[in-house]
Design an enzyme around this catalytic site. Structure first.
Site, PDB file in Angstrom:
ATOM      1  N   GLY A  66      -0.117  -6.407  -8.144  1.00 21.83           N
ATOM      2  CA  GLY A  66      -0.477  -7.798  -7.838  1.00 21.83           C
ATOM      3  C   GLY A  66       0.657  -8.763  -8.142  1.00 21.83           C
ATOM      4  O   GLY A  66       0.938  -9.680  -7.351  1.00 21.83           O
TER       5      GLY A  66
ATOM      6  N   LYS B 103      -5.711  -4.154   4.486  1.00 23.37           N
ATOM      7  CA  LYS B 103      -6.165  -5.378   5.159  1.00 23.37           C
ATOM      8  C   LYS B 103      -5.080  -6.435   5.388  1.00 23.37           C
ATOM      9  O   LYS B 103      -4.235  -6.663   4.525  1.00 23.37           O
ATOM     10  CB  LYS B 103      -7.263  -6.019   4.322  1.00 23.37           C
ATOM     11  CG  LYS B 103      -8.502  -5.162   4.270  1.00 23.37           C
ATOM     12  CD  LYS B 103      -9.681  -5.929   3.753  1.00 23.37           C
ATOM     13  CE  LYS B 103     -10.910  -5.051   3.785  1.00 23.37           C
ATOM     14  NZ  LYS B 103     -11.640  -5.079   2.525  1.00 23.37           N
TER      15      LYS B 103
ATOM     16  N   ARG C  21       3.698   2.758 -17.599  1.00 23.27           N
ATOM     17  CA  ARG C  21       3.742   1.382 -18.108  1.00 23.27           C
ATOM     18  C   ARG C  21       4.095   1.344 -19.597  1.00 23.27           C
ATOM     19  O   ARG C  21       4.714   0.391 -20.056  1.00 23.27           O
ATOM     20  CB  ARG C  21       2.400   0.692 -17.870  1.00 23.27           C
ATOM     21  CG  ARG C  21       2.292   0.177 -16.443  1.00 23.27           C
ATOM     22  CD  ARG C  21       1.045  -0.627 -16.267  1.00 23.27           C
ATOM     23  NE  ARG C  21       1.089  -1.346 -15.011  1.00 23.27           N
ATOM     24  CZ  ARG C  21       0.023  -1.785 -14.368  1.00 23.27           C
ATOM     25  NH1 ARG C  21      -1.173  -1.573 -14.864  1.00 23.27           N
ATOM     26  NH2 ARG C  21       0.151  -2.439 -13.237  1.00 23.27           N
TER      27      ARG C  21
ATOM     28  N   GLY D 253       1.378  -0.462  -7.188  1.00 26.19           N
ATOM     29  CA  GLY D 253       0.095  -0.085  -6.589  1.00 26.19           C
ATOM     30  C   GLY D 253       0.140   1.254  -5.873  1.00 26.19           C
ATOM     31  O   GLY D 253       0.719   2.229  -6.357  1.00 26.19           O
TER      32      GLY D 253
END
Ligand SMILES: Nc1ncnc2c1ncn2[C@@H]1O[C@H](COP(=O)(O)OP(=O)(O)O)[C@@H](O)[C@H]1O
Ligand SMILES: O=C(OP(=O)(O)O)[C@H](O)COP(=O)(O)O
Length: 394
Positions: free
Chosen positions: A373, A197, A36, A350
């Protein structure tokens, strides 16, 4: 992109407040992945070389409005200084008189990193007073923090109301790559969705069902789909309240002509642990006392074939419990297929980015997003507050 960028503004002699996402992983005060920081270098270099007084701001971790010593940005400014090849001053606060004086002493081209903006309770509340205090430090606001652009915070959104506000190069590149892919995809367009999920991927699946040709589903969330098809899934991850939704997604895919594929074979185990016994079974033969941990070889091959035939691939979420070597093979096989594909491949940050890095394939992928996100929200078709706050092009 219809937002102004640093290309559109003169920065010489100006104090520029540049929000970056330096939220990097730390172990015992050491940075374990500096991607990053590297990703923000083009913007920082450009501002510095064009004679701006560069004031960098970032969050690190989730200190929840208090000073947490382990989350100070000093290790980051040291690394940034090495990467930039020039000194980077580290402020011990992010607002206030001392910082204002430090800023006043900055010369053209110099770089100052403010302290963690999340040490202030107003940051995550997008408090107007804190936004004002940030704005007082500068003449221009640049947002290059794509990874935090889905947050409406004082340093990502509020400050833009008080200063001319433009995008940095990283922000521009992230938005144009993913944005263009989603708006005007080359075909065949394939999305691979994994992860734990269904709950976390609802918006993404809904939006992608409108756009893709193939939707490949693996990982923890696939078992709720398999259950919805009436299959025995043993002890595998299940979200009982999402079974109807999974069925609805499969119906929608059929109605829209989307090829929604689920695993056809599964690597199962009787124990959730790194050295548990692993066995491959057909998807309709999962034993009652076992749980699915990875996609099997036939599924890997079938998915890889579709990826190879695609012109655009978007991947979000691992296809198995890739943290355990024994159950990482499915995820690695997909990483390899994505790296081998001739079309454009986009990794949504992620865990998928971590899997690609672990497989040593990062260099061979078209675009690896710096925001998990944030890229997920883009894939959901949402507008990011940190982007909405920037000035539109004339
Ligand atoms: N079959 C599975 N059973 C249990 N957990 C799984 C399975 N497949 C993947 N996972 C877990 O899902 C987690 C990642 O999910 P998620 O956070 O949704 O992904 P991402 O960060 O890419 O969005 C990983 O920790 C992985 O171990
Ligand atoms: O690491 C980040 O997000 P990500 O893990 O979703 O990529 C960003 O720095 C945002 O951090 P946050 O989720 O604490 O707001």
């Amino acid at each position: 992109m219809n937002k102004r960028s640093i290309r559109d503004v003169d920065v010489r002699g100006k104090r520029v407040f540049c929000r970056v996402d330096f939220n990097v992983p730390l172990e015992d005060g050491r940075i374990t992945d500096d991607n990053r920081i590297r990703a923000a270098l083009p913007t920082i270099r450009d501002l510095s070389q064009r004679g701006a007084k560069v004031i960098l701001a970032s969050h690190l971790g989730r200190p929840k409005g208090e000073v947490v010593e382990e989350l100070r940005l000093a290790p980051v400014s040291r690394r940034l200084s090495e990467l930039l090849g020039q000194p980077v001053a580290q402020a011990s606060e992010a607002v206030g008189e001392a910082v204002e004086e430090q800023v006043a002493r900055l010369k053209e081209g110099e770089v100052l990193l403010l302290e963690n903006v999340r040490f202030y309770p107003g940051e995550e509340k997008n408090d107007p007073d804190l936004s004002q205090s940030f704005a007082r430090l500068a003449d221009l606001y640049v947002n290059d923090a794509f990874g935090a652009a889905h947050r409406a915070h004082a340093s990502t959104a509020g400050i833009a109301q008080h200063l001319p506000a433009v995008a940095g190069f990283l922000m521009e590149q992230e938005l144009s790559t993913l944005g263009r892919a989603l708006e005007n995809p080359e075909r065949p367009f394939t999305a691979i969705i994994g992860g734990a999920k269904v709950k976390d991927k609802i918006g993404v699946i809904e939006n992608l069902l409108e756009k893709v040709d193939h939707l490949l589903i693996g990982g923890g969330l696939s078992y709720t789909f398999l259950k919805a098809k009436g299959l025995e899934i043993g002890q595998s991850l299940l979200e009982p309240d999402k079974i109807d939704l999974a069925r609805e997604f499969m119906n929608q895919a059929e109605a829209k002509g989307v090829n929604l594929l689920l695993p056809e074979d599964i690597v199962v185990t009787d124990e959730f642990s790194p050295d548990a016994r692993a066995e491959t079974v057909a998807v309709d033969a999962i034993p009652k006392d076992m749980q699915g941990m990875d996609i099997g070889p036939k599924t890997r091959e079938r998915f890889a074939q579709i990826i190879a035939d695609s012109r655009l691939v978007i991947w979000n979420g691992p296809l198995g419990v890739f943290e355990f070597d024994r159950f990482a093979e499915g995820t690695f096989a997909i990483a390899q297929a994505v790296a081998d594909s001739d079309g454009l491949s986009i990794i949504g940050g992620g865990d998928s980015a971590a899997a690609i890095a672990k497989a040593g394939l990062s260099e061979r992928v078209g675009h690896i997003s710096t925001g998990g996100g944030a890229s997920l929200e883009l894939m959901e078709g949402k507008t990011l507050p940190g982007v909405a706050a920037l000035n539109d092009k004339d």
